[in-house]
Design an enzyme around this catalytic site. Structure first.
Site, PDB file in Angstrom:
ATOM      1  N   SER A 143       0.849  -1.186   0.000  1.00 54.38           N
ATOM      2  CA  SER A 143       0.000   0.000   0.000  1.00 54.38           C
ATOM      3  C   SER A 143       0.884   1.236   0.000  1.00 54.38           C
ATOM      4  O   SER A 143       1.705   1.423   0.904  1.00 54.38           O
ATOM      5  CB  SER A 143      -0.875   0.012   1.254  1.00 54.38           C
ATOM      6  OG  SER A 143      -1.317   1.333   1.494  1.00 54.38           O
ATOM      7  N   HIS A 155      -8.398   0.949  -3.663  1.00 51.14           N
ATOM      8  CA  HIS A 155      -9.287   0.760  -2.517  1.00 51.14           C
ATOM      9  C   HIS A 155      -9.978   2.094  -2.254  1.00 51.14           C
ATOM     10  O   HIS A 155      -9.353   3.032  -1.756  1.00 51.14           O
ATOM     11  CB  HIS A 155      -8.425   0.298  -1.332  1.00 51.14           C
ATOM     12  CG  HIS A 155      -9.202   0.105  -0.074  1.00 51.14           C
ATOM     13  ND1 HIS A 155      -8.597  -0.028   1.147  1.00 51.14           N
ATOM     14  CD2 HIS A 155     -10.538   0.021   0.157  1.00 51.14           C
ATOM     15  CE1 HIS A 155      -9.530  -0.184   2.080  1.00 51.14           C
ATOM     16  NE2 HIS A 155     -10.708  -0.156   1.504  1.00 51.14           N
ATOM     17  N   GLY A 188      -8.738   4.260   7.249  1.00 54.93           N
ATOM     18  CA  GLY A 188      -8.469   5.693   7.382  1.00 54.93           C
ATOM     19  C   GLY A 188      -6.996   6.008   7.585  1.00 54.93           C
ATOM     20  O   GLY A 188      -6.537   7.064   7.181  1.00 54.93           O
ATOM     21  N   PHE A 189      -6.282   5.067   8.188  1.00 52.87           N
ATOM     22  CA  PHE A 189      -4.880   5.351   8.502  1.00 52.87           C
ATOM     23  C   PHE A 189      -4.032   4.096   8.344  1.00 52.87           C
ATOM     24  O   PHE A 189      -4.499   2.988   8.638  1.00 52.87           O
ATOM     25  CB  PHE A 189      -4.747   5.869   9.936  1.00 52.87           C
ATOM     26  CG  PHE A 189      -5.521   7.147  10.153  1.00 52.87           C
ATOM     27  CD1 PHE A 189      -4.957   8.381   9.858  1.00 52.87           C
ATOM     28  CD2 PHE A 189      -6.839   7.103  10.578  1.00 52.87           C
ATOM     29  CE1 PHE A 189      -5.685   9.551  10.004  1.00 52.87           C
ATOM     30  CE2 PHE A 189      -7.590   8.265  10.727  1.00 52.87           C
ATOM     31  CZ  PHE A 189      -7.005   9.499  10.451  1.00 52.87           C
ATOM     32  N   GLY A 190      -2.787   4.298   7.925  1.00 54.75           N
ATOM     33  CA  GLY A 190      -1.830   3.196   7.901  1.00 54.75           C
ATOM     34  C   GLY A 190      -1.218   3.036   9.286  1.00 54.75           C
ATOM     35  O   GLY A 190      -1.447   3.852  10.188  1.00 54.75           O
ATOM     36  N   GLY A 191      -0.471   1.970   9.450  1.00 53.57           N
ATOM     37  CA  GLY A 191       0.318   1.787  10.671  1.00 53.57           C
ATOM     38  C   GLY A 191      -0.462   1.392  11.905  1.00 53.57           C
ATOM     39  O   GLY A 191       0.042   1.507  13.019  1.00 53.57           O
ATOM     40  N   GLY A 209      -2.382  -3.726   8.891  1.00 58.04           N
ATOM     41  CA  GLY A 209      -1.633  -4.290  10.007  1.00 58.04           C
ATOM     42  C   GLY A 209      -0.876  -5.578   9.701  1.00 58.04           C
ATOM     43  O   GLY A 209      -0.511  -6.302  10.625  1.00 58.04           O
ATOM     44  N   GLY A 218       1.410  -1.907   4.055  1.00 55.35           N
ATOM     45  CA  GLY A 218       1.864  -0.534   3.834  1.00 55.35           C
ATOM     46  C   GLY A 218       3.099  -0.234   4.645  1.00 55.35           C
ATOM     47  O   GLY A 218       4.225  -0.232   4.135  1.00 55.35           O
ATOM     48  N   SER A 219       2.906  -0.023   5.950  1.00 55.78           N
ATOM     49  CA  SER A 219       4.049   0.370   6.774  1.00 55.78           C
ATOM     50  C   SER A 219       5.123  -0.704   6.840  1.00 55.78           C
ATOM     51  O   SER A 219       6.314  -0.386   6.900  1.00 55.78           O
ATOM     52  CB  SER A 219       3.580   0.781   8.173  1.00 55.78           C
ATOM     53  OG  SER A 219       2.632  -0.117   8.662  1.00 55.78           O
TER      54      SER A 219
HETATM   55  C1  DX5 Z   1      -6.197   1.631   5.797  1.00 60.02           C
HETATM   56  C2  DX5 Z   1      -5.768   1.269   4.396  1.00 60.02           C
HETATM   57  C3  DX5 Z   1      -4.719   0.202   4.361  1.00 60.02           C
HETATM   58  C4  DX5 Z   1      -3.432   0.640   5.022  1.00 60.02           C
HETATM   59  C5  DX5 Z   1      -2.461  -0.488   5.128  1.00 60.02           C
HETATM   60  O1  DX5 Z   1      -7.184   2.586   5.753  1.00 60.02           O
HETATM   61  O2  DX5 Z   1      -6.861   0.803   3.656  1.00 60.02           O
HETATM   62  O3  DX5 Z   1      -4.495  -0.198   3.024  1.00 60.02           O
HETATM   63  O4  DX5 Z   1      -2.817   1.671   4.359  1.00 60.02           O
HETATM   64  O5  DX5 Z   1      -1.349   0.013   5.817  1.00 60.02           O
HETATM   65  P1  DX5 Z   1      -0.655  -0.798   6.995  1.00 60.02           P
HETATM   66  O6  DX5 Z   1      -0.064  -2.021   6.362  1.00 60.02           O
HETATM   67  O7  DX5 Z   1       0.351   0.157   7.508  1.00 60.02           O
HETATM   68  O8  DX5 Z   1      -1.724  -1.152   7.977  1.00 60.02           O
HETATM   69 ZN    ZN Z   2      -6.431  -0.240   1.751  1.00 57.35          ZN
END
Ligand code: DX5
Ligand code: ZN
Length: 220
Positions: A6, A63, A139-142, A174, A194-195
């Site tokens: 991501s 997404h 809404g947020f990564g990590g 996650g 992502g992270s």
């Molecule tokens: C969350 C996003 C995910 C997220 C994944 O709203 O849909 O795709 O960016 O990032 P990580 O792997 O850091 O949870």
């Molecule tokens: Zn996503």
């Protein structure tokens, strides 16, 4: 087994470079589009997707964490999107929106948030090229992985197997080297990270590590 980094966690000032570093080792690029309404964050949109498309041939898994995503299907396709995933929380009956995506030549996915039961999605499985089980609140990564969602992944895998469906089962949020095997064992075949990829010192090494973990089998 498909790995889908991501870009939400990438350095947006060097996005093309970040993507091209991992592209040879991954299957899809997960592109998180947020509108500030469906989720309390704003990420990126069509101009960024269009610029990225000029930089890479990798398949874009978009997404759409937004209200009215169908309004943007045509421009998304034109910008280079391949798969669009909408939320079941936005379309409790996604029959029409699936047809709209297909009419634009897009593959279609449906995502469910952690509180949404698999039973709400089950009647619509056959509309989908992919379903997305969110393992974090979008809404947020990590954020930390919510292990309770794995039950839904198991249910989805059972349904796919018992009906001979070709639906991909993606898990998003996650995921890292510490839990990717567990997610695979529940029945997922597409893994968003992502992270774990873009916050690593070496993103190439991070995706290779995820691949090794997901393709490993602890033979008893
Ligand atoms: C969350 C996003 C995910 C997220 C994944 O709203 O849909 O795709 O960016 O990032 P990580 O792997 O850091 O949870
Ligand atoms: Zn996503």
């Amino acid at each position: 087994m498909l790995i889908a980094p991501s870009i939400l966690a990438a350095d947006f000032s060097r996005l093309g470079e970040e993507v091209n570093r991992v592209a040879p080792y991954v299957d899809l690029l997960h592109v998180d589009v947020m509108d500030g309404h469906f989720v309390p964050n704003i990420s990126l949109g069509i101009p960024v997707i269009e610029s990225l498309r000029a930089a890479t041939d990798i398949k874009f898994d978009c997404h759409l964490m937004m209200l009215n995503p169908d309004f943007y299907f045509a421009p998304l396709r034109k910008a280079g999107a391949d798969i669009v995933t909408v939320h079941l929380e936005v379309f409790p009956d996604p029959t029409e929106v699936a047809a709209k995506a297909r009419a634009e030549g897009l593959e279609f996915g449906i995502a469910i948030n952690p509180p949404t039961p698999f039973s709400a999605l089950e009647p619509y499985m056959e509309l989908c090229d992919m379903i997305v089980v969110m393992a974090v609140h979008p809404g947020f990564g990590g954020q930390s992985f919510i292990p309770e969602v794995l039950k839904k992944v198991e249910n989805a895998r059972n349904l796919v197997e018992s009906n001979d469906l070709l639906t991909d089962i993606e898990v998003d949020g996650g995921i890292g080297a510490a839990n990717i095997e567990r997610v695979r064992d529940a029945g997922a075949n597409v893994f968003v990270a992502g992270s774990a990829v873009f916050n690593a010192a070496d993103s190439t090494e991070a995706v290779r590590h995820l691949r090794t973990a997901v393709e490993s089998r602890d033979e008893a």
